[in-house]
Design a protein around this motif. Structure first.
Motif, PDB file in Angstrom:
ATOM      1  N   CYS A  75     -19.732 -30.419  10.732  1.00 52.28           N
ATOM      2  CA  CYS A  75     -18.994 -29.537  11.624  1.00 52.28           C
ATOM      3  C   CYS A  75     -17.525 -29.476  11.244  1.00 52.28           C
ATOM      4  O   CYS A  75     -16.884 -30.501  11.061  1.00 52.28           O
ATOM      5  CB  CYS A  75     -19.161 -30.039  13.056  1.00 52.28           C
ATOM      6  SG  CYS A  75     -18.206 -29.132  14.265  1.00 52.28           S
ATOM      7  N   ILE A  77     -15.297 -28.149  13.144  1.00 53.20           N
ATOM      8  CA  ILE A  77     -14.464 -28.216  14.345  1.00 53.20           C
ATOM      9  C   ILE A  77     -14.022 -29.664  14.561  1.00 53.20           C
ATOM     10  O   ILE A  77     -12.856 -29.932  14.795  1.00 53.20           O
ATOM     11  CB  ILE A  77     -15.225 -27.670  15.579  1.00 53.20           C
ATOM     12  CG1 ILE A  77     -15.618 -26.202  15.340  1.00 53.20           C
ATOM     13  CG2 ILE A  77     -14.383 -27.810  16.844  1.00 53.20           C
ATOM     14  CD1 ILE A  77     -16.621 -25.645  16.324  1.00 53.20           C
ATOM     15  N   CYS A  78     -14.989 -30.588  14.429  1.00 56.48           N
ATOM     16  CA  CYS A  78     -14.634 -31.999  14.633  1.00 56.48           C
ATOM     17  C   CYS A  78     -14.554 -32.759  13.308  1.00 56.48           C
ATOM     18  O   CYS A  78     -14.272 -33.953  13.286  1.00 56.48           O
ATOM     19  CB  CYS A  78     -15.625 -32.664  15.575  1.00 56.48           C
ATOM     20  SG  CYS A  78     -17.331 -32.663  14.986  1.00 56.48           S
ATOM     21  N   CYS A  82     -22.172 -33.428  13.173  1.00 57.98           N
ATOM     22  CA  CYS A  82     -22.122 -33.111  14.594  1.00 57.98           C
ATOM     23  C   CYS A  82     -23.491 -32.561  14.983  1.00 57.98           C
ATOM     24  O   CYS A  82     -24.068 -31.741  14.274  1.00 57.98           O
ATOM     25  CB  CYS A  82     -21.028 -32.063  14.783  1.00 57.98           C
ATOM     26  SG  CYS A  82     -20.640 -31.637  16.463  1.00 57.98           S
ATOM     27  N   SER A  95     -22.546 -28.824  21.508  1.00 57.39           N
ATOM     28  CA  SER A  95     -22.687 -29.865  20.496  1.00 57.39           C
ATOM     29  C   SER A  95     -21.979 -31.133  20.953  1.00 57.39           C
ATOM     30  O   SER A  95     -21.416 -31.180  22.045  1.00 57.39           O
ATOM     31  CB  SER A  95     -22.089 -29.384  19.182  1.00 57.39           C
ATOM     32  OG  SER A  95     -20.682 -29.282  19.329  1.00 57.39           O
ATOM     33  N   CYS A  97     -19.260 -32.193  19.908  1.00 53.17           N
ATOM     34  CA  CYS A  97     -17.811 -32.019  20.037  1.00 53.17           C
ATOM     35  C   CYS A  97     -17.454 -30.870  20.984  1.00 53.17           C
ATOM     36  O   CYS A  97     -16.287 -30.613  21.239  1.00 53.17           O
ATOM     37  CB  CYS A  97     -17.139 -31.831  18.677  1.00 53.17           C
ATOM     38  SG  CYS A  97     -17.439 -30.222  17.909  1.00 53.17           S
TER      39      CYS A  97
HETATM   40 ZN   LIG Z   1     -18.423 -30.794  15.974  1.00 48.52          ZN
END
Ligand SMILES: [Zn+2]
Ligand SMILES: [Zn+2]
Ligand SMILES: [Zn+2]
Ligand SMILES: [Zn+2]
Lengths: 466, 209
Positions: A75, A77-78, A82, A95, A97
């Motif tokens: 992922c 985003i994090c 994820c 998810s 995150c």
């Molecule tokens: Zn994530």
């Protein structure tokens, strides 16, 4: 999280949007700063959407615990591996995150006018008795079952209960698995309760809604609520497709407050519910008679030989073609229920040799609504359909036949619902229901038994005219 | 991580329409009627007839027709973010890649904001599940910076990609991965940037056309 300080100011707009909801950031049309401020004041709380315990994932929004319905990806985003939930992905990805937000600040105060209900219809004796008990039930916090035969008029019996709950300052939700039922109920409720806001939710409905005292929703949309409702009424509870039964029950449970009452409404309660009722664990009101005070027509079973093989040989079993021809001659509208789209598609060219105007309907069919209109108007003599039309349609003088009634898709409840299409009106309370089969199934026998029991109960309670 | 869990059933799998038969030798578009295999489609003739664009993208291979069903799958994959769906395409892509020669493989990049929003790049996910070692040689030019250019500049030269690792490109055959070939604009822009930076040849592979 800081301690809640009662005096801290809060945004009434955010409160209105988020009260009782369980939403992802993208579903909250307010600034990040505003959200952060409310988080630190304790007016909003957040939780990771997917969580794991002992290496086993669960989705906080939809309750999914089926491990094959989670997927782990790198992922961005994090910036780590994820895991997200595939079960509820169509509502936006939840998810590890992705946070779910809910309002934990002061409750919304709303006022309800004394004359909140404008509905002034009358209830039959059977309806009235059930209605009084539902009014009682919404005051408590238990589960209650309204077991009403198809055509009993079960929506009306809810009106007094909804009125009572509203006057008590309660927040109410009427939920059903089916979008078409939501679309049918929504205008009726708006008409009955014109002075209040009624929110209507289904997949694809306008998504931004604030707080309202009365909500009509598909059970699926309840995933976006948490501890929101004081009363939840679940219509057609047995129409949950079996496989997703658990997740929709999770949605209902999550959306209601711990102190809420739950009303189930159905013509065909599950075996489990029937058992709970018989053992006294689930209180229920039964309406065994239709509002027109005539018994429900009993289905007849007719052996038709190996229908599957016959259709493959491009022949209609003679018993069935006779049944269809009779109705074509007498101009009686009919539905032929098929166990699958595939069998129905094998059948349609053969049946069109009896009448070229016969049409098919199934769940993926774009012209479903138009074709149902066409049979109602008499433009089409009959329809071939899957179980999709088992519920919610009323056609004057209709008769039905089930082709291959022993097939497993025709459960007891499906067969009772299908039979429930016939004889619904005052003018034509009778009509034929035929189960064409190649060996009787338990479900067929149980369905007939179910209808006979209801008729008997109706006689005993004096709800039928001689 | 489970990649093999059956993602779509057999009857859905059958709704994927492979591009077969006569097609444009440059972009894989299925050719109807009087054109025959080996010829260029109308789109490609136009691109190649334009001095500013001709000769950059050698060829694009697409696997499937972009039909209603695939539109749904791609939307769920890309916009809903169902990463797992990438694995539907892996066996098909593997088979295709056996016949393609290249020195360096890269993906059409997303902007940083888009990537932070979606959580993954849909082309990169395909490459990752294929086990390809991709090199990020392209980045998207900041749209904000772009809007500062004069109107004339933007219309005449809608440059979207910037080459980062110039030293890796000379004399290399580059394979670019993307999810959809619609107008071909994105891939041609990438090809132009790469060739201008010294790449010998640029071709692409996409899921659908
Ligand atoms: Zn994530
Ligand atoms: Zn979920
Ligand atoms: Zn499928
Ligand atoms: Zn072409």
């Amino acid at each position: 999280m800081k301690k809640k300080s009662i005096s801290a100011p809060y945004s009434p707009e955010l409160q209105n949007h988020l009260t009782g909801k369980h939403l992802l950031a993208f579903e909250i049309p307010f600034s990040k700063e505003l959200l952060a401020e409310h988080l630190s004041n304790g007016y909003v709380s957040e939780a990771c959407g997917v969580q794991s315990t002992n290496g086993s994932y669960h989705c906080v929004r939809c309750g999914n615990k089926e491990q094959t319905m989670f997927y782990t990806f790198p992922c961005k985003i994090c910036d780590r591996d994820c895991t997200y939930c595939r079960s509820c992905i169509m509502m936006g990805r939840v998810s590890e995150c992705a946070k779910l937000y809910r309002w934990t600040g002061p409750g919304i105060q709303f006022t309800i006018p004394d004359s909140v209900m404008s509905w002034s219809g009358t209830l039959s004796a059977g309806q009235q008795k059930a209605s009084d008990r539902v009014v009682e039930a919404v005051k408590g916090k238990d589960e209650f079952l309204v077991w009403a035969v198809c055509g009993a008029g079960k929506t009306e019996i809810l009106f007094p209960a909804i009125e009572a709950a509203l006057l008590d300052g309660k927040r109410i939700c009427l939920a059903t698995p089916r979008t078409d039922v939501v679309l049918e109920l929504s205008p009726r409720l708006k008409e009955a309760f014109p002075a209040i806001e009624v929110t209507t939710l289904y997949g694809g409905s306008a998504e931004r809604h604030g707080f309202s005292p009365l909500t009509v929703s598909t059970t699926h949309q309840l995933f976006r609520f948490i501890e929101a409702f004081d009363v939840i009424i679940v219509d057609e509870v047995d129409a949950f497709p079996y496989s997703i039964d658990d997740s929709l029950h999770y949605a209902v449970d999550k959306s209601k407050k711990a102190s809420a009452s739950t009303i189930y409404l159905t013509a065909t309660p599950s075996k489990r519910m029937q058992r709970l009722y018989r053992s006294g664990k689930l209180k229920a009101a039964i309406i065994p008679a239709r509002y027109h005070r005539q018994p429900i027509p009993i289905p007849e079973m007719k052996w038709c030989g190996n229908w599957k093989k016959k259709l493959l040989q491009k022949k209609i079993p003679p018993a069935i073609s006779r049944w269809v021809s009779e109705r074509l001659e007498q101009k009686i509208p009919f539905l032929l229920f098929f166990p699958s789209i595939e069998v129905m598609e094998q059948g349609i060219p053969l049946f069109q040799m009896l009448s070229p105007n016969l049409k098919i309907v199934h769940s993926q069919h774009p012209e479903r609504k138009e074709r149902v209109m066409a049979i109602r108007n008499g433009d089409v003599p009959g329809l071939l359909t899957t179980t999709i039309l088992e519920r919610g349609i009323t056609i004057e003088r209709l008769e039905v036949a089930v082709i291959g009634a022993e097939h497993e898709v025709f459960s007891e409840s499906a067969l009772v619902q299908i039979s429930g299409r016939v004889g619904r009106s005052f003018v034509h309370p009778l009509g034929t229901i035929t189960f064409f089969h190649y060996g009787k199934s338990k479900a067929m026998i149980e369905a007939i038994d179910h209808i006979q029991r209801m008729n008997r109960a109706a006689w005993e309670r004096g709800l039928l005219d001689a | 991580m489970r990649v093999d869990a059956k993602l779509i059933c057999k009857s859905c799998d059958e709704k994927l329409e492979r591009i077969t038969g006569d097609r444009c030798s440059m972009c894989s578009r299925g050719l109807a009627g009087n054109s025959s295999s080996g010829e260029l489609c109308f789109d490609c003739l136009r691109w190649e007839g334009n001095g500013e664009w001709s000769g950059y993208l050698s060829n694009n291979i697409s696997l499937f027709h972009y039909n209603e069903y695939l539109k749904e799958i791609i939307a769920k994959y890309k916009y809903r973010g169902d990463y797992a769906l990438a694995s539907i395409f892996i066996p098909y892509l593997k088979e295709m890649l056996r016949d393609i020669e290249y020195d360096l493989v890269t993906c059409i990049p997303l902007s940083v904001e888009r990537l932070k929003e979606r959580g993954f790049n849909q082309a990169q996910a395909l490459a990752d599940l294929l086990g390809l070692r991709t090199i990020e040689v392209l980045t998207r030019i900041d749209t904000e910076k772009q809007s500062k250019k004069s109107r004339h500049e933007r219309i005449a030269l809608p440059q979207v990609f910037h080459v980062t690792k110039n030293d890796l490109l000379p004399n290399q055959s580059i394979l670019v991965i993307d999810d959809i070939y619609t107008t071909g604009t994105t891939l041609r822009q990438a090809a132009k940037a790469l060739k201008k930076a010294g790449a010998k040849e640029v071709s692409s592979i996409t899921l659908c056309r």
